[in-house]
Scaffold this active site. Structure first.
Site, PDB file in Angstrom:
ATOM      1  CG  PHE A  61      -1.611   1.126   1.163  1.00  0.00           C
ATOM      2  CD1 PHE A  61      -2.953   1.027   0.664  1.00  0.00           C
ATOM      3  CD2 PHE A  61      -1.551   2.353   2.039  1.00  0.00           C
ATOM      4  CE1 PHE A  61      -3.807   2.309   0.478  1.00  0.00           C
ATOM      5  CE2 PHE A  61      -2.098   3.384   1.932  1.00  0.00           C
ATOM      6  CZ  PHE A  61      -3.702   3.407   1.201  1.00  0.00           C
ATOM      7  CG  ASP A 100       5.744   3.322   1.559  1.00  0.00           C
ATOM      8  OD1 ASP A 100       5.690   3.668   2.839  1.00  0.00           O
ATOM      9  OD2 ASP A 100       4.622   3.253   0.983  1.00  0.00           O
ATOM     10  CE  LYS A 130       0.327   5.231   8.003  1.00  0.00           C
ATOM     11  NZ  LYS A 130      -1.090   5.886   8.008  1.00  0.00           N
TER      12      LYS A 130
END
Length: 391
Positions: free
Chosen positions: A131, A216, A245
């Site tokens: 993702f 990532d 995040k």
């Protein structure tokens, strides 16, 4: 809740709770009910809710300077870039506002570098169950049709292969391939951890072919796995790494780090952002990173303790298929949809979530203690036991 239904676009399937306060491991709803948070805003609040150092930093910076634009030099931005470069061993940083934007920058940078150096034709290989974001490009990089449905035509130039399968990766590399992009620990895809030999093989493959390796670490970075960056668990350094995040301590910020030779592909005007790297976001992030540096040992120890406690539940309940993870990034795969478990835990005062339909995902703040873990696991045990009785 009623006004949300009237005025907000219906992109979220919200749970029936209105959270208005947070402190450390706990959040509180509008009715005064407290919840023990084992989701941390989906791995955002790694330092806990409203950490006093982050709060004080934001207050001071907000009183001093919030935004100027990247036309000018920004002191907190340079301080944060220096810290991240020194911690990661990479050479340059670009700041944006989110993980998706960080990944967009990584994709653009890899393609521009590839074009400048005749490496492939811009094709990027990503992994199944991965993702990478919700923008049109990053959703195309995400090998899940459900996220792409209705948004065609999608950008070209992406190819998907199975995760942890080095031979499949080798077979799919062609003269079009410019970069390989993956998460060392897949979060949204169900907490799948890269095998050490696999990740070592990917690095060697990229070295042999001059292909750009992008990690990532939007979800698995910033101390989540017990190391500042997940790739440190493998002693492997990517060419480009993305963060977001937990980077900002709750304040939105994304970062794209790269080796010097790759970063040189970005020249003035080649990429940019209005808000990315603003003084407030960078000040908050610097405070957050400084706190996380002191939480890594706890993340390792509590991650091991938590995983063992969940594995004990697996021995007790046959419908638990697997417990897997790294540090405090832990998944419990069930033989059925876990949505009802999340709701039952919410009723008992615990925040968790379910990803990939059947995987309970646990991402507690890195300040978590044994007593928090014991409390959560006991509640989960009660839910499973009640479910068994009602069969």
């Amino acid at each position: 809740m009623e006004e949300d239904g009237i005025y907000i676009m219906k992109t979220y399937g919200r749970l029936p709770v209105v959270l208005i306060k947070g402190n450390g491991m706990y959040v509180e709803d509008i009715n005064g009910k407290k919840y023990l948070d084992f989701l941390a805003g989906i791995s955002v609040n790694n330092v806990g809710h409203c950490h006093p150092d982050v709060v004080e930093t934001i207050k001071k910076q907000a009183e001093t300077l919030i935004h100027t634009s990247n036309i000018y030099y920004i002191v907190p931005q340079v301080k944060l870039a220096k810290k991240l470069v020194e911690l990661s061993g990479l050479d340059r940083a670009f700041f944006s506002n989110s993980g998706a934007e960080a990944n967009e920058a990584a994709i653009k940078l890899a393609r521009r570098y590839g074009k400048n150096n005749n490496i492939g034709e811009g094709e990027i290989i990503t992994m199944e169950h991965g993702f990478h974001g919700r923008t049109l490009t990053t959703v195309t990089a995400t090998a899940k049709p459900k996220y792409q449905e209705g948004y065609g035509p999608l950008p070209k130039g992406f190819k998907y292969v199975p995760f942890n399968d080095l031979e499949a990766l080798k077979e799919n590399i062609t003269n079009k391939t410019t970069a390989i992009m993956l998460e060392p620990v897949q979060g949204e895809g169900g907490i799948h951890v890269a095998d050490k030999d696999y990740l070592k093989g990917v690095r060697e493959l990229c070295d042999d072919t001059n292909i750009v390796l992008i990690f990532d670490e939007v979800q698995c970075g910033m101390g989540r796995t017990g190391k500042m960056f997940a790739c440190e668990n493998y002693n492997i350094k990517p060419d480009i790494m993305t963060l977001a995040k937990a980077l900002g301590g709750g304040f939105p910020i994304g970062a794209t780090l790269a080796k010097e030779k790759i970063a040189d592909a970005f020249t003035p005007g080649a990429h940019g952002t209005t808000f990315g790297g603003n003084p407030l976001a960078c000040a908050s992030a610097y405070a957050s990173v400084s706190i996380i540096e002191n939480l890594l040992e706890n993340a390792q120890k509590m991650g091991e303790y938590f995983t063992n406690k969940l594995k004990a539940l697996k021995d007790k309940y046959p419908f638990i298929k697997e417990v897997r993870g790294l540090g405090l990034m832990v998944g419990m795969e069930l033989s059925f949809n876990g949505g009802d478990i999340v709701k039952k835990m919410l009723e008992k005062g615990y925040l968790i979530n379910c990803t990939s339909d059947t995987v309970l995902r646990f991402l507690p703040p890195l300040i978590v203690k044994k007593e928090h873990i014991d409390e959560l696991v006991n509640a989960l045990d009660e839910v499973f036991s009640e479910m068994n009785k009602n069969k």
